[in-house]
Design a protein around this motif. Structure first.
Motif, PDB file in Angstrom:
ATOM      1  N   TYR A 198       8.800 -27.321  19.158  1.00 34.96           N
ATOM      2  CA  TYR A 198       9.270 -26.588  20.331  1.00 34.96           C
ATOM      3  C   TYR A 198      10.493 -27.277  20.958  1.00 34.96           C
ATOM      4  CZ  TYR A 198       9.287 -24.630  25.041  1.00 34.96           C
ATOM      5  OH  TYR A 198       9.651 -24.036  26.227  1.00 34.96           O
ATOM      6  N   LEU A 199      10.434 -28.615  21.054  1.00 37.22           N
ATOM      7  CA  LEU A 199      11.570 -29.364  21.608  1.00 37.22           C
ATOM      8  C   LEU A 199      12.815 -29.236  20.734  1.00 37.22           C
ATOM      9  CD1 LEU A 199       9.802 -32.641  22.819  1.00 37.22           C
ATOM     10  CD2 LEU A 199      10.865 -30.902  24.255  1.00 37.22           C
ATOM     11  N   LEU A 200      12.617 -29.234  19.424  1.00 35.00           N
ATOM     12  CA  LEU A 200      13.758 -29.098  18.523  1.00 35.00           C
ATOM     13  C   LEU A 200      14.379 -27.706  18.649  1.00 35.00           C
ATOM     14  CD1 LEU A 200      12.434 -30.943  15.332  1.00 35.00           C
ATOM     15  CD2 LEU A 200      14.049 -31.796  17.035  1.00 35.00           C
ATOM     16  N   GLU A 201      13.541 -26.705  18.874  1.00 37.37           N
ATOM     17  CA  GLU A 201      14.084 -25.366  19.074  1.00 37.37           C
ATOM     18  C   GLU A 201      14.885 -25.294  20.368  1.00 37.37           C
ATOM     19  OE1 GLU A 201      14.128 -22.786  17.123  1.00 37.37           O
ATOM     20  OE2 GLU A 201      13.023 -23.814  15.529  1.00 37.37           O
ATOM     21  N   ARG A 257      22.166 -34.080  18.145  1.00 37.86           N
ATOM     22  CA  ARG A 257      20.992 -34.953  18.028  1.00 37.86           C
ATOM     23  C   ARG A 257      19.793 -34.151  17.476  1.00 37.86           C
ATOM     24  NH1 ARG A 257      19.733 -39.541  20.873  1.00 37.86           N
ATOM     25  NH2 ARG A 257      21.996 -39.809  20.803  1.00 37.86           N
ATOM     26  N   THR A 258      19.659 -32.903  17.896  1.00 39.62           N
ATOM     27  CA  THR A 258      18.549 -32.065  17.414  1.00 39.62           C
ATOM     28  C   THR A 258      18.657 -31.827  15.913  1.00 39.62           C
ATOM     29  OG1 THR A 258      18.447 -30.982  19.575  1.00 39.62           O
ATOM     30  CG2 THR A 258      17.391 -29.858  17.719  1.00 39.62           C
ATOM     31  N   ARG A 259      19.860 -31.477  15.450  1.00 40.68           N
ATOM     32  CA  ARG A 259      20.027 -31.241  14.015  1.00 40.68           C
ATOM     33  C   ARG A 259      19.748 -32.511  13.207  1.00 40.68           C
ATOM     34  NH1 ARG A 259      24.225 -27.744  15.905  1.00 40.68           N
ATOM     35  NH2 ARG A 259      25.711 -29.484  15.926  1.00 40.68           N
ATOM     36  N   PHE A 260      20.176 -33.642  13.737  1.00 41.92           N
ATOM     37  CA  PHE A 260      19.937 -34.914  13.054  1.00 41.92           C
ATOM     38  C   PHE A 260      18.440 -35.203  12.939  1.00 41.92           C
ATOM     39  CE2 PHE A 260      19.159 -39.489  13.707  1.00 41.92           C
ATOM     40  CZ  PHE A 260      19.674 -39.981  12.516  1.00 41.92           C
ATOM     41  N   LEU A 261      17.705 -35.048  14.045  1.00 45.11           N
ATOM     42  CA  LEU A 261      16.271 -35.344  14.031  1.00 45.11           C
ATOM     43  C   LEU A 261      15.503 -34.329  13.184  1.00 45.11           C
ATOM     44  CD1 LEU A 261      15.710 -36.310  17.774  1.00 45.11           C
ATOM     45  CD2 LEU A 261      15.841 -37.838  15.812  1.00 45.11           C
ATOM     46  N   LYS A 262      15.923 -33.087  13.212  1.00 42.63           N
ATOM     47  CA  LYS A 262      15.232 -32.078  12.406  1.00 42.63           C
ATOM     48  C   LYS A 262      15.340 -32.413  10.919  1.00 42.63           C
ATOM     49  CE  LYS A 262      15.578 -27.908  13.850  1.00 42.63           C
ATOM     50  NZ  LYS A 262      16.082 -26.550  14.169  1.00 42.63           N
ATOM     51  N   LYS A 263      16.511 -32.903  10.511  1.00 46.11           N
ATOM     52  CA  LYS A 263      16.669 -33.285   9.107  1.00 46.11           C
ATOM     53  C   LYS A 263      15.879 -34.548   8.784  1.00 46.11           C
ATOM     54  CE  LYS A 263      18.719 -32.620   5.119  1.00 46.11           C
ATOM     55  NZ  LYS A 263      18.438 -31.416   4.301  1.00 46.11           N
ATOM     56  N   MET A 264      15.872 -35.510   9.727  1.00 43.61           N
ATOM     57  CA  MET A 264      15.177 -36.768   9.499  1.00 43.61           C
ATOM     58  C   MET A 264      13.660 -36.576   9.455  1.00 43.61           C
ATOM     59  SD  MET A 264      17.366 -39.411   9.387  1.00 43.61           S
ATOM     60  CE  MET A 264      16.516 -40.811  10.044  1.00 43.61           C
ATOM     61  N   LEU A 265      13.139 -35.694  10.310  1.00 45.43           N
ATOM     62  CA  LEU A 265      11.685 -35.509  10.409  1.00 45.43           C
ATOM     63  C   LEU A 265      11.174 -34.357   9.546  1.00 45.43           C
ATOM     64  CD1 LEU A 265      11.326 -35.916  14.280  1.00 45.43           C
ATOM     65  CD2 LEU A 265      10.894 -37.644  12.536  1.00 45.43           C
ATOM     66  N   SER A 266      11.990 -33.875   8.631  1.00 42.98           N
ATOM     67  CA  SER A 266      11.576 -32.715   7.826  1.00 42.98           C
ATOM     68  C   SER A 266      10.318 -32.998   7.017  1.00 42.98           C
ATOM     69  CB  SER A 266      12.718 -32.297   6.901  1.00 42.98           C
ATOM     70  OG  SER A 266      13.081 -33.382   6.057  1.00 42.98           O
ATOM     71  N   GLY A 275      18.170 -27.164  19.913  1.00 43.46           N
ATOM     72  CA  GLY A 275      19.155 -26.457  19.095  1.00 43.46           C
ATOM     73  C   GLY A 275      19.912 -25.396  19.856  1.00 43.46           C
ATOM     74  N   CYS A 276      19.373 -24.921  20.967  1.00 43.34           N
ATOM     75  CA  CYS A 276      20.032 -23.882  21.764  1.00 43.34           C
ATOM     76  C   CYS A 276      20.644 -24.438  23.048  1.00 43.34           C
ATOM     77  CB  CYS A 276      19.023 -22.783  22.111  1.00 43.34           C
ATOM     78  SG  CYS A 276      18.244 -22.022  20.669  1.00 43.34           S
ATOM     79  N   ASP A 277      20.693 -25.745  23.192  1.00 43.83           N
ATOM     80  CA  ASP A 277      21.190 -26.344  24.437  1.00 43.83           C
ATOM     81  C   ASP A 277      22.697 -26.154  24.544  1.00 43.83           C
ATOM     82  OD1 ASP A 277      20.016 -28.251  26.648  1.00 43.83           O
ATOM     83  OD2 ASP A 277      22.041 -28.965  26.178  1.00 43.83           O
ATOM     84  N   LYS A 325      17.606 -35.531  28.231  1.00 48.75           N
ATOM     85  CA  LYS A 325      17.242 -34.712  27.073  1.00 48.75           C
ATOM     86  C   LYS A 325      17.357 -35.509  25.776  1.00 48.75           C
ATOM     87  CE  LYS A 325      18.577 -30.246  29.077  1.00 48.75           C
ATOM     88  NZ  LYS A 325      19.503 -29.095  28.987  1.00 48.75           N
ATOM     89  N   LEU A 326      18.388 -36.304  25.661  1.00 50.85           N
ATOM     90  CA  LEU A 326      18.555 -37.118  24.450  1.00 50.85           C
ATOM     91  C   LEU A 326      17.401 -38.095  24.285  1.00 50.85           C
ATOM     92  CD1 LEU A 326      22.395 -37.849  24.667  1.00 50.85           C
ATOM     93  CD2 LEU A 326      21.252 -36.274  23.110  1.00 50.85           C
ATOM     94  N   GLN A 327      16.980 -38.729  25.396  1.00 47.67           N
ATOM     95  CA  GLN A 327      15.848 -39.652  25.308  1.00 47.67           C
ATOM     96  C   GLN A 327      14.538 -38.917  25.013  1.00 47.67           C
ATOM     97  OE1 GLN A 327      15.610 -42.774  25.054  1.00 47.67           O
ATOM     98  NE2 GLN A 327      17.770 -43.259  25.421  1.00 47.67           N
ATOM     99  N   ILE A 328      14.381 -37.689  25.525  1.00 43.29           N
ATOM    100  CA  ILE A 328      13.165 -36.916  25.235  1.00 43.29           C
ATOM    101  C   ILE A 328      13.080 -36.628  23.737  1.00 43.29           C
ATOM    102  CG2 ILE A 328      12.087 -34.659  25.549  1.00 43.29           C
ATOM    103  CD1 ILE A 328      13.028 -34.715  28.435  1.00 43.29           C
ATOM    104  N   LEU A 329      14.199 -36.270  23.136  1.00 46.20           N
ATOM    105  CA  LEU A 329      14.206 -35.999  21.693  1.00 46.20           C
ATOM    106  C   LEU A 329      13.874 -37.260  20.897  1.00 46.20           C
ATOM    107  CD1 LEU A 329      17.345 -33.683  21.481  1.00 46.20           C
ATOM    108  CD2 LEU A 329      14.956 -32.995  21.233  1.00 46.20           C
TER     109      LEU A 329
END
Length: 1093
Positions: free
Chosen positions: A595-598, A611-620, A601-603, A567-571
């Motif tokens: 969809y992947l970020l959503e 990792r999801t929160r980090f990428l969501k902020k980086m890719l905003s 975030g619920c994993d 999952k980490l590599q998919i993100l």
């Protein structure tokens, strides 16, 4: 079998074992306590004593403690039977460190046996004496070693060499030059056995004193092949260190090969490269790695490259290479590795290949050392693969090899593979992949990837095989339940990825095949690696970018069922794909990423959520725009874009093998096996750091005379010898008994009226102590005293006048140390402290006065407090019984404790003092008392203070020196310590005389911890105002139990305002008591006094 005779295989086996035991001592181990050992030790027959000692040694071998027989065994050391004497020495050697004080009782017999005609007896005596680890007998043991170092018997000289490290372990700084000189004498011995032991002593004592090696270098090289194998190992290392320290590295050697680099960073030479003529770079060596190896060996800067030598011009290097070459074929694998290390470091480039065949022979013949040999061969192969390239078949795997050996052989094959041998190696690898040990099969797959990376001609064949391995039906199922299979698949994918890194563009189809196999690969680590490759090569070529939408949809569909690492590599891959997305695919990829970020975030895994929160902020900024080009202008000021490009847009750095193993150690060392500096490891010395002068070479007779003189000097240095032409301070004599609690009432008027310094006409010979010390040494060496012919008139020529200094009223400042008998926690609020008094008991000479302080720390009164002696106190240990019985034989009717006056009531907060008189049964054993209070009985222990088991002995300085001259040799022992109490005095009271302050501080510390008489304080007048060296205090006393005189001399060395080095010397006939008191004085002199002012 043989049932008709009533016999079975088990009974026949027992019968055979019994026959083999006939005529041996094996029966001692069956039931070693089947007879009474003590009567046999006291028997008048040597055979019975021998039987008893054998049974004791059998008990020791089985782990039993038989130290209670120590006194009975010690007395048998005087036996005339060599067999009994040998067994006694073995027993003493085992228990000497545990019971050194009792072992000293047999010191006279050690002296006698050092002159025994039998060399075995002399060697046993020396070995046992060196095994007694006490500082006080170290000078005597050193004198014995000096005598045995010149013994005509080889075995005795070898034992002398083995005894030197034991003396060195005692940290005898004052005797270090003498010990090193004895090492030099033994290194010059003509016997190979002695030289081997001397090499071990040199390595332990003075490994950097190359002057000793320079005197005997050629002789050591010549005798090297005849030295025992374990001595050869140490001697080879010592000779190598000497040559490097004196001459530096050889210009023609491999270590300095980086001076001959070609334009591509490789060095080629006809004597080293393969004769195939195929021109591979694998037939050359990597000079950068060789340079790193040489720097690790020496651990120094590149300055050593300037100081080099040549084999043709340097005779020492040539001799070293010649004498170590035959040892390459030694039966001992450690010797072979040591000799190979010398050739590897010092031999010319074309001669390094001579180490190959001995190492390969060792690899085939020695199963036990196969792993160690392989570890060293790996280092050689990493630097020079062409050395072992023609012999690749020797590294093929055997079914009986351990896993660690198999792994090293695989690494060797991947290092030495060439275009001519790779086909054979790959055929072997195909068989290894089918091995039942799947961990080994996974390592084989990794080795295939390394071979493909090193040899650019074979990646296609390797890739085809690895892809076929990935596509096998066995990998289509659930491999998590198959032990080891998952590792094979992971290594196959990682090997493919390693090959692709060299030229990704030419392997685009291979990458696509891996992408298509994602659905069949079920192992999480392998899937994560393939998904990582999707993100890294998402913009590669023309086909892969068009597949990204489909692959990303598949990853989003399977996200819920993936493992956490997948999952980490998919993100991460989704973020990389979105950054490099084309215009037509941007909207679809953005929806997939959202969809992947959503989902992330619920994993359930918090790492995935973080990792999801980090990428969501980086890719905003990417997720907010509708087209990939919209942010081209605005993003120039957006720091998030730069961070994203830095994190996800970096290219892979080229792989360097030096980054993995950037630390190398000397061949044959333990550090090379464990890959870190093991205790005792030392790199080679700095080249040309030792300058050897020819006039340093002395003849054998000169060296022996010099060693004898140094040895005598070391003995005399332990004494306290007066200097010629110096006058000294002589203090006013004080008796320790005067420093009691009544000392405050002393009249100070007379002391104030006396001048500070008074000169007197007291004269004493300064050569008496030299004469006494020399005679003691001559007694040990069995030599004729060179000073025995001196007349009294000659001794009286050098006389010194003494100055008398008045210390003043120091009695009121003496505060005896207090000890705790019972703490309030264990006594329900009752606290009991006791202090030894300097008063002499009137009951008997054996009694000591002790002041006991009772304090009630509780809130209730304590009634009927009393101390009583236990009715029956049995000394369980027979050795203690022996030591105590002789001392107290004449005082059997004297009570142990004089009854004290009972305390009827002790109110809360109240304290009361009582005086008790105690007779200790031994100066080390505590007195067992019973404390009664409030109807309770509590056992307590009153521990003796050695300083108060003596009484003051008032004598003059002449009587002191006369008594001291009658107690030389084994009755004289000294110890060094540090003294700091005076520093506070000299810094706080600027107007006070510094010498007076030092005298007061030392006297106060001594008299506060012991009951002594101060005889004199002497100081050479020639000293400067800041130098206290030569200051000497003399104390006298008598042992309470035996009335034997005990003399104490404290000599000072150092500056007045700095920490002083004290040498405490005791002269006493009772050796055990004197040694224990010496340790007691040295310990309390080191302690910082809280009363120093």
């Amino acid at each position: 079998m043989f049932n008709q005779f009533g016999s079975t295989a088990e009974t026949l086996s027992k019968a055979s074992a019994a026959v083999l035991r006939i005529g041996t001592d094996a029966h001692l181990y069956d039931d070693p306590e089947d007879v009474n050992i003590a009567p046999l030790l006291d028997s008048k027959f040597e055979s019975e004593k021998c039987e008893a000692l054998k049974r004791l040694l059998a008990l020791i071998a089985q782990g039993f403690d038989v130290s209670n027989f120590f006194p009975q065994v010690v007395k048998n050391v005087a036996s005339q039977s060599s067999e009994v004497k040998k067994l006694v020495y073995l027993y003493l050697l085992h228990y000497a460190e545990k019971r050194p004080n009792e072992a000293l009782l047999s010191i006279n017999y050690f002296q006698k046996d050092l002159g025994d005609p039998n060399p075995l007896v002399r060697a046993w005596a020396l070995r046992t004496m060196a095994g007694i680890r006490l500082h006080v007998i170290a000078p005597l043991a050193l004198a014995a070693v000096g005598k045995c170092a010149r013994d005509p018997a080889v075995y005795v000289r070898k034992c002398a060499a083995n005894a030197l490290p034991k003396l060195h372990d005692l940290r005898l700084e004052e005797h270090a030059p003498s010990i090193e000189e004895l090492v030099g004498i033994l290194l010059n011995d003509h016997s190979p056995g002695v030289v081997g032991a001397a090499a071990a002593a040199f390595t332990c004592i003075c490994p950097n004193n190359f002057k000793l090696i320079g005197k005997n270098y050629k002789k050591l090289c010549q005798i090297l092949p005849d030295v025992e194998e374990w001595g050869q190992i140490l001697l080879i290392g010592t000779l190598l260190r000497y040559v490097v320290a004196r001459h530096g590295l050889v210009r023609e050697s491999l270590m300095l090969s980086l001076h001959g680099l070609d334009s591509n960073g490789f060095y080629e030479k006809d004597g080293l490269v393969s004769d195939k003529g195929d021109g591979d770079k694998s037939d050359s060596f990597d000079a950068n790695l060789v340079s790193l190896v040489s720097k690790c060996y020496i651990e120094g800067p590149d300055e050593y490259l300037k100081d080099t030598t040549s084999v043709g011009d340097n005779e020492d290097v040539k001799i070293l290479l010649q004498c170590t070459s035959p040892l390459l074929w030694s039966n001992n694998s450690a010797v072979v590795l040591a000799a190979a290390g010398v050739q590897w470091i010092m031999a010319p480039l074309e001669d390094v290949k001579r180490i190959v065949k001995p190492l390969l022979f060792l690899l085939r013949s020695s199963t036990a050392s196969k792993y160690v040999v392989l570890c060293n061969i790996l280092v050689f192969a990493k630097a020079v693969p062409s050395l072992f390239a023609p012999h690749f078949e020797d590294f093929f795997i055997c079914s009986s090899d351990a896993y660690q050996v198999k792994a090293h052989k695989l690494e060797m094959l991947s290092l030495i593979a060439t275009t001519s041998s790779i086909s054979s190696i790959l055929r072997e690898f195909e068989d290894y992949i089918k091995d039942p040990d799947r961990r080994f099969a996974a390592d084989t797959v990794a080795a295939i990837g390394l071979c493909a990376k090193r040899l650019p001609e074979i990646p296609t064949a390797c890739l085809n095989g690895l892809l076929a391995l990935v596509k096998q039906e066995s990998f289509a199922g659930d491999l998590e339940l198959v032990d080891g299979e998952a590792g094979v698949l992971v290594q196959a994918v990682m090997s493919i990825q390693t090959i692709i890194e060299r030229d990704p563009l030419s392997h685009e189809k291979v990458i696509i095949q891996l992408f298509r196999s994602l659905d069949s690969v079920k192992v999480a680590a392998a899937r994560a690696t393939i998904i990582w490759m999707v993100g890294v090569y998402c913009s590669l070529g023309h086909i892969i970018p068009k597949m990204l939408t489909t692959i990303t949809k598949y990853l989003a569909w399977s996200f819920k069922s993936e493992a956490s690492e997948t999952k980490l590599q998919i993100l991460n891959t989704a973020a990389k794909v979105l950054i490099s997305a084309e215009v037509e695919d941007f909207q679809m990829l953005k929806k997939i990423v959202l969809y992947l970020l959503e989902l992330g975030g619920c994993d359930l895994n918090y790492d995935v959520r973080d990792r999801t929160r980090f990428l969501k902020k980086m890719l905003s900024y990417k997720l907010a725009c509708h087209e990939p080009a919209e942010d081209s202008v605005a993003s120039q000021e957006n720091i998030a874009e730069h961070v994203v490009e830095h994190v996800f847009g970096r290219k892979l750095k080229p792989f360097s093998p030096l980054n993995l193993h950037n630390r190398f150690y000397l061949p044959g060392s333990l550090s090379q096996i464990v890959l870190h500096a093991a205790p005792g490891y030392e790199p080679l010395p700095k080249p040309c750091s030792f300058v050897f002068e020819e006039h340093d070479q002395l003849s054998d007779s000169d060296r022996q005379r010099e060693a004898t003189s140094d040895l005598n000097g070391s003995q005399e240095s332990s004494e306290t010898v007066d200097e010629d032409g110096s006058s000294e301070y002589d203090s006013e004599s004080y008796n320790g008994s005067e420093f009691s609690s009544d000392g405050d009432e002393r009249n100070e008027a007379n002391d104030a009226a006396d001048p500070l310094i008074q000169f007197s006409e007291i004269t004493v010979s300064t050569d008496q102590e030299e004469l006494r010390s020399k005679r003691a040494l001559d007694l040990w060496l069995d030599e004729e005293s060179s000073t025995s012919n001196q007349t009294p008139s000659a001794l009286d020529r050098n006389q010194s006048s003494y100055a008398k200094i008045s210390i003043g009223d120091i009695g009121s400042r003496v505060k005896p140390k207090s000890y705790t008998l019972l703490d309030p926690g264990n006594g329900n609020g009752l606290k009991i402290d006791y202090t030894f008094l300097s008063e002499v008991s009137t009951a008997s000479p054996l009694h000591v006065c002790v002041e006991v302080l009772f304090q009630n720390s509780s809130t209730e009164p304590i009634l009927e407090v009393n101390l009583e002696d236990e009715e029956a106190m049995n000394v369980s240990d027979s050795a203690e019984q022996t030591l105590v019985g002789k001392a107290n034989a004449s005082y059997n009717n004297v009570p142990t404790l004089i009854p004290m006056e009972e305390l009827s009531c002790l109110e809360p907060g109240q304290s009361a003092k009582r005086l008790i008189q105690v007779r200790f049964h031994h100066h080390l054993l505590p007195m067992r008392l019973s404390l009664h209070y409030n109807g309770k009985k509590v056992p307590v222990k009153l521990r003796p203070d050695l300083g108060y088991l003596v009484k003051p002995y008032s004598i003059t300085i002449q009587e002191f020196l006369a008594t001291e001259s009658r107690l030389p040799g084994m009755f004289e022992y000294s110890r060094r310590c540090t003294f700091t109490d005076h520093v506070k005095d000299t810094r706080m009271e600027n107007g006070k005389d510094k010498f007076l302050s030092i005298c007061e501080s030392i006297t106060l510390k001594v008299l506060s911890n012991s009951n002594l008489h101060l005889v004199s304080v002497d100081l050479p007048v020639a000293n400067t105002l800041e130098d206290a060296t030569g200051l000497r205090l003399r104390f006298s006393s008598k042992i309470l139990s035996s009335e034997i005189p005990l003399l104490i001399t404290i000599t000072v060395q150092g500056k007045c305002n700095e920490d002083l080095n004290l040498t405490v010397k005791i002269n006493c006939e009772e050796t055990v008591f004197g040694l224990n008191l010496l340790n007691r004085i040295a310990n309390f002199m080191v302690e910082t006094s809280s009363s120093a002012s």
